[in-house]
Write a protein that holds these residues in place. Structure first.
Motif, PDB file in Angstrom:
ATOM      1  N   HIS A 163     -17.987  56.709  -1.918  1.00 47.20           N
ATOM      2  CA  HIS A 163     -17.644  55.952  -0.694  1.00 47.20           C
ATOM      3  C   HIS A 163     -17.115  56.855   0.415  1.00 47.20           C
ATOM      4  CE1 HIS A 163     -13.657  56.071  -2.662  1.00 47.20           C
ATOM      5  NE2 HIS A 163     -14.153  55.394  -3.669  1.00 47.20           N
ATOM      6  N   ASP A 200     -19.268  49.463  -5.874  1.00 44.91           N
ATOM      7  CA  ASP A 200     -17.886  49.767  -6.285  1.00 44.91           C
ATOM      8  C   ASP A 200     -17.219  48.464  -6.763  1.00 44.91           C
ATOM      9  OD1 ASP A 200     -15.592  51.151  -6.811  1.00 44.91           O
ATOM     10  OD2 ASP A 200     -15.101  51.600  -4.719  1.00 44.91           O
ATOM     11  N   HIS A 241     -12.291  60.715  -4.416  1.00 51.98           N
ATOM     12  CA  HIS A 241     -13.066  60.116  -5.510  1.00 51.98           C
ATOM     13  C   HIS A 241     -14.472  60.709  -5.558  1.00 51.98           C
ATOM     14  CE1 HIS A 241     -10.442  56.273  -6.178  1.00 51.98           C
ATOM     15  NE2 HIS A 241      -9.769  57.406  -6.288  1.00 51.98           N
ATOM     16  N   HIS A 291     -12.404  54.775 -13.613  1.00 54.79           N
ATOM     17  CA  HIS A 291     -11.539  55.842 -13.094  1.00 54.79           C
ATOM     18  C   HIS A 291     -11.131  56.786 -14.222  1.00 54.79           C
ATOM     19  CE1 HIS A 291     -11.099  54.076  -9.125  1.00 54.79           C
ATOM     20  NE2 HIS A 291     -10.824  52.905  -9.670  1.00 54.79           N
ATOM     21  N   HIS A 331     -22.265  52.124  -9.292  1.00 55.86           N
ATOM     22  CA  HIS A 331     -20.802  52.279  -9.167  1.00 55.86           C
ATOM     23  C   HIS A 331     -20.157  50.931  -9.475  1.00 55.86           C
ATOM     24  CE1 HIS A 331     -17.268  54.095  -6.581  1.00 55.86           C
ATOM     25  NE2 HIS A 331     -16.824  53.458  -7.668  1.00 55.86           N
ATOM     26  N   GLU A 336     -15.842  57.967 -12.498  1.00 57.76           N
ATOM     27  CA  GLU A 336     -15.324  58.247 -11.152  1.00 57.76           C
ATOM     28  C   GLU A 336     -14.052  59.074 -11.283  1.00 57.76           C
ATOM     29  OE1 GLU A 336     -14.263  54.840  -8.645  1.00 57.76           O
ATOM     30  OE2 GLU A 336     -14.541  56.086  -6.862  1.00 57.76           O
TER      31      GLU A 336
HETATM   32 ZN   LIG Z   1     -13.216  55.077  -5.554  1.00 55.44          ZN
END
Ligand SMILES: [Zn+2]
Ligand SMILES: [Zn+2]
Length: 233
Positions: free
Chosen positions: A152, A206, A74, A41, A6, A66
């Motif tokens: 997450h 992340d 998410h 994203h 991620h 994502e």
């Molecule tokens: Zn996220």
């Protein structure tokens, strides 16, 4: 194999411009990682460059994205080829509201080639909710033979637990992403119906800047690696 699955590239407006394909690879190697995934994203447009850069650097790579569902949850999707990632991109295009990015406010959305040269800019804002529910997002990932991992899950922002209150029993996800062993225990305590052994558990960074990319701490087992990217180790 040590992993971080991620990581945001400079295509995500909220990520630093230093997150170019080669910088990500360089830092992953310094950290001692073997396999990475880039998960921007609502976009897969940086993946060709990162796939090439990882191949040149001898790192393993998994195609990722994502997604943000209409509930603002998410969700990470992992794919076995760029063809499937491209098909996801077509679907995203049909589900994404046409809001233009305001660079000064949200940040730049740069698309690079594998030599870290900018070859394009995403004009639409990527940090938006798609016109698709969490179930629909998971369904689309599965139609493309991908793997769906709730991102997450214990975070206070854009997680399934903040948006829906809990992880629904009948949601057909494949895996859950947590930040620590303690978080995993917390998830299992709050959701006794979750089968620990049938769930893929990912521990990722992340990362939105280079230094945040994971250290070589968590290893991926061969079965999970196979499921995510379709390749033998
Ligand atoms: Zn996220
Ligand atoms: Zn993220």
């Amino acid at each position: 194999m040590f992993y971080d699955l991620h990581i945001h590239s400079c295509l995500s407006p909220c990520a630093e411009n230093e997150m170019t394909p080669n910088n990500i690879c360089g830092m992953a190697m310094i950290k001692g990682l073997d396999v990475i995934a880039v998960t921007d994203h609502n976009s897969t447009r940086q993946l060709p460059a990162v796939a090439e850069a990882t191949a040149m650097n001898g790192l393993k790579f998994i195609y990722g994205c994502e997604l943000e569902s209409s509930e603002e949850v998410h969700l990470l999707g992992y794919f076995k080829s760029m063809k499937q990632a491209d098909l996801l991109q077509n679907w995203i295009n049909s589900k994404m509201p046409d809001i233009m990015n305001k660079t000064d406010f949200f940040g730049e959305e740069e698309i690079m080639n594998s030599r870290d040269e900018m070859i394009g800019i995403e004009e639409r804002l990527l940090i938006v909710s798609l016109n698709a529910s969490l179930s629909e997002c998971i369904e689309r990932i599965h139609e493309l033979d991908g793997t769906a991992v709730l991102a997450h899950v214990m975070d206070r922002k854009n997680s399934v637990t903040t948006q829906l209150g809990f992880i629904p029993m009948d949601l057909p996800y494949d895996g859950l992403e947590v930040k620590s062993e303690t978080q995993k225990e917390e998830v299992l305590k709050l959701h006794p119906w979750i089968n620990e052994n049938k769930t893929i558990w990912l521990y990722d960074s992340d990362a939105h800047r280079l230094t945040d990319i994971s250290e070589a701490v968590h290893e991926i087992d061969t079965d999970t690696y196979m499921k995510l990217c379709g390749e033998n180790v």
